[in-house]
Design an enzyme around this catalytic site. Structure first.
Site, PDB file in Angstrom:
ATOM      1  N   SER A 289       0.996  -1.183  -0.100  1.00  0.00           N
ATOM      2  CA  SER A 289      -0.044  -0.012  -0.025  1.00  0.00           C
ATOM      3  C   SER A 289       0.772   1.370   0.092  1.00  0.00           C
ATOM      4  CB  SER A 289      -0.906  -0.042   1.114  1.00  0.00           C
ATOM      5  OG  SER A 289      -1.909   0.845   1.019  1.00  0.00           O
TER       6      SER A 289
ATOM      7  N   ASP B  62      -2.565   6.354  -3.347  1.00  0.00           N
ATOM      8  CA  ASP B  62      -1.391   5.637  -3.040  1.00  0.00           C
ATOM      9  C   ASP B  62      -0.730   4.440  -3.679  1.00  0.00           C
ATOM     10  OD1 ASP B  62      -3.611   3.643  -2.484  1.00  0.00           O
ATOM     11  OD2 ASP B  62      -2.810   3.174  -0.423  1.00  0.00           O
TER      12      ASP B  62
ATOM     13  N   ASP C   5      -1.071   1.308  -4.309  1.00  0.00           N
ATOM     14  CA  ASP C   5      -2.108   0.218  -4.535  1.00  0.00           C
ATOM     15  C   ASP C   5      -3.388   0.928  -4.996  1.00  0.00           C
ATOM     16  OD1 ASP C   5      -2.889   0.599  -2.068  1.00  0.00           O
ATOM     17  OD2 ASP C   5      -3.491  -1.442  -1.795  1.00  0.00           O
TER      18      ASP C   5
ATOM     19  N   ASP D 280      -5.816   2.020  -3.402  1.00  0.00           N
ATOM     20  CA  ASP D 280      -6.993   1.918  -2.708  1.00  0.00           C
ATOM     21  C   ASP D 280      -7.617   2.885  -1.830  1.00  0.00           C
ATOM     22  OD1 ASP D 280      -5.345   1.385  -0.750  1.00  0.00           O
ATOM     23  OD2 ASP D 280      -6.215  -0.475   0.012  1.00  0.00           O
TER      24      ASP D 280
END
EC number: 5.4.2.10
Length: 446
Positions: A100, A241, A243, A245
């Protein structure tokens, strides 16, 4: 007691915690558990842009194929895209390789069920028990091994999915958008989606090299985006960010719009359109008290959960909400997605902006956040929160804040730190109580 899984999958330093051996065992264990029915079983695997993603991906492929599962490799794709494609491609399980918003040295493994939702605690514990056991008698015979192949068309599928979350008549024509993809998983799909919807797109953080993910870019480092929005006189900035999400918005004045403000703006719009499936939304204990007061003022309620988008989603599913999220920018809109989706959340906000025909700054700042201070205390071992001195300090701090504020102390689910957060109408008082509790926790952790 959990050994491997935290609040968001398995995460740690690549090749130290997240080793090829561990990834192999995760693939084998998850593959065994999700081989249900007589059909040919398959798993989809996506990743962000970290250098270690190649190593972990290869080990996971070995694990899944060794227990007879076919593997579809998606390459760099946002976490919500992997969740969506798990359902769309009729896979038995989905895997995202990402840490992340963490730096490139870290990595992680997130798992999704065939419905696109993150696994519940019971399934994660079942996988853990197999990871730590002997898998030799679970391996497939040579003729039953799985196959692996790369899928090239998935980017277009996710772009079309994201576009379809907007009504057909809504475009982004006339909007100048700066999008920061954090040199991460959305570096390709986010700019293309915005461009296809008609926006003038300026992209930053779209040159991943394996090392620069989240480095001075993305939703946790929005300073470059703020500067670009002001410099180019853009209408809006969107920071994702690593990834993708989570999302952070920057208005045309260069002011940051966090997840709380985004949820407030969308909740008000959805309330007017009678789109809320429950009269309220779901947030975590870290969301600002100002959000709760605003939501209550427009006749809605705010339900709070533990920190982590999985707990927000769990509450949403149990009680029928279709809007929830975190101050950090994990926004879940369950009409469209089974997990936080930064790009979809940004598109829904821009839909509100277009409908109201107002600048982003006039749409997004629905309430004045209460002064909120968050500090982290790092510790090596033990349970400092159980110390008598800490318990006393916490009780004293809560008494001082009374009804005009809140105090939240919790261990992080992803790193060895204790987070101390307080908020209230009196900034000086908030600062004092945070310092008192931090001092007590620091001494207990020494």
């Amino acid at each position: 007691m959990r050994k491997h899984f935290g609040t968001d999958g398995i995460r740690g330093r690549a090749n130290v915690v997240i080793t090829p051996e561990l990834a192999l065992k995760v693939g084998q264990a998850a593959g065994v558990i999700f081989q249900r029915g007589d059909h040919r079983h398959r798993v989809v695997i996506g990743k962000d842009t970290r250098l270690s993603g190649y190593m972990i991906e290869t080990a996971l492929v070995a694990g899944f194929t060794s227990v007879g599962m076919d593997v579809l490799l998606l390459g760099p794709m946002p976490t919500p895209a992997v969740a969506m494609l798990t359902r769309s491609m009729r896979a038995d399980i989905g895997v995202m390789i990402s840490a992340s918003h963490n730096p490139y040295e870290d990595n992680g493994i997130k798992l999704f069920g065939p419905d696109g939702f993150k696994l519940n605690d019971d399934l994660e514990l079942e996988i853990e028990s197999l990871i730590d056991g002997d898998m030799r008698n679970r391996l497939s015979a040579s003729r039953d091994l799985g196959r692996a192949k790369r899928i090239e068309s998935v980017h277009a599928r996710y772009i079309e999915f994201a576009k379809r979350t907007l009504p057909r008549h809504v475009t982004l024509d006339g909007l100048r958008v700066v999008v920061d993809c954090a040199n991460g998983a959305a570096y390709r799909v986010a700019p293309e989606t915005l461009w296809e919807l008609g926006a003038e797109v300026i992209s930053i953080g779209v040159e991943p090299d394996g090392f620069n993910i989240n480095h001075d870019v993305g939703s946790t480092a929005p300073e470059t985006l703020v500067q670009k929005v002001r410099e180019l006189r853009a209408d809006v900035g969107i920071a994702l960010d690593g990834d993708a999400d989570r999302v952070l918005i920057v208005d045309e004045k260069g002011q940051k719009v966090d997840g709380d403000q985004l949820m407030a703006a969308v909740a008000r719009s959805w309330q007017e359109d009678e789109r809320l499936t429950q009269p309220g939304l779901v947030a975590t204990i870290m969301s600002n008290l100002g959000l709760e007061r605003y939501i209550n003022s427009i006749g809605l309620t705010l339900a709070r959960t533990a920190v982590g988008d999985r707990y927000v989603l769990e509450h949403m599913r149990q009680h029928g909400y279709n809007l929830g999220g975190e101050q950090s920018g994990h926004i879940i809109m369950s009409d469209y997605a089974t997990t936080g989706d930064g790009l979809v959340a940004a598109l829904q906000l821009l839909s509100v902006v277009k409908r109201r025909n107002l600048p982003v700054s006039e749409v997004c700042h629905c309430f004045e956040p209460l002064p909120q201070i968050l500090k982290n205390v790092r510790f090596r071992s033990g349970e400092p929160l159980r110390a008598d001195s800490v318990v006393t300090a916490i009780a004293h701090a809560k008494d001082r804040l009374g009804q005009s504020g809140r105090l939240v102390i919790r261990p992080s689910g992803t790193e060895p730190v204790i987070r101390v957060m307080a908020e209230g109408d009196d900034r000086d008082l908030v600062a004092e109580v945070v310092d008192e509790v931090v001092d007590a926790v620091t001494r207990a952790a020494a």
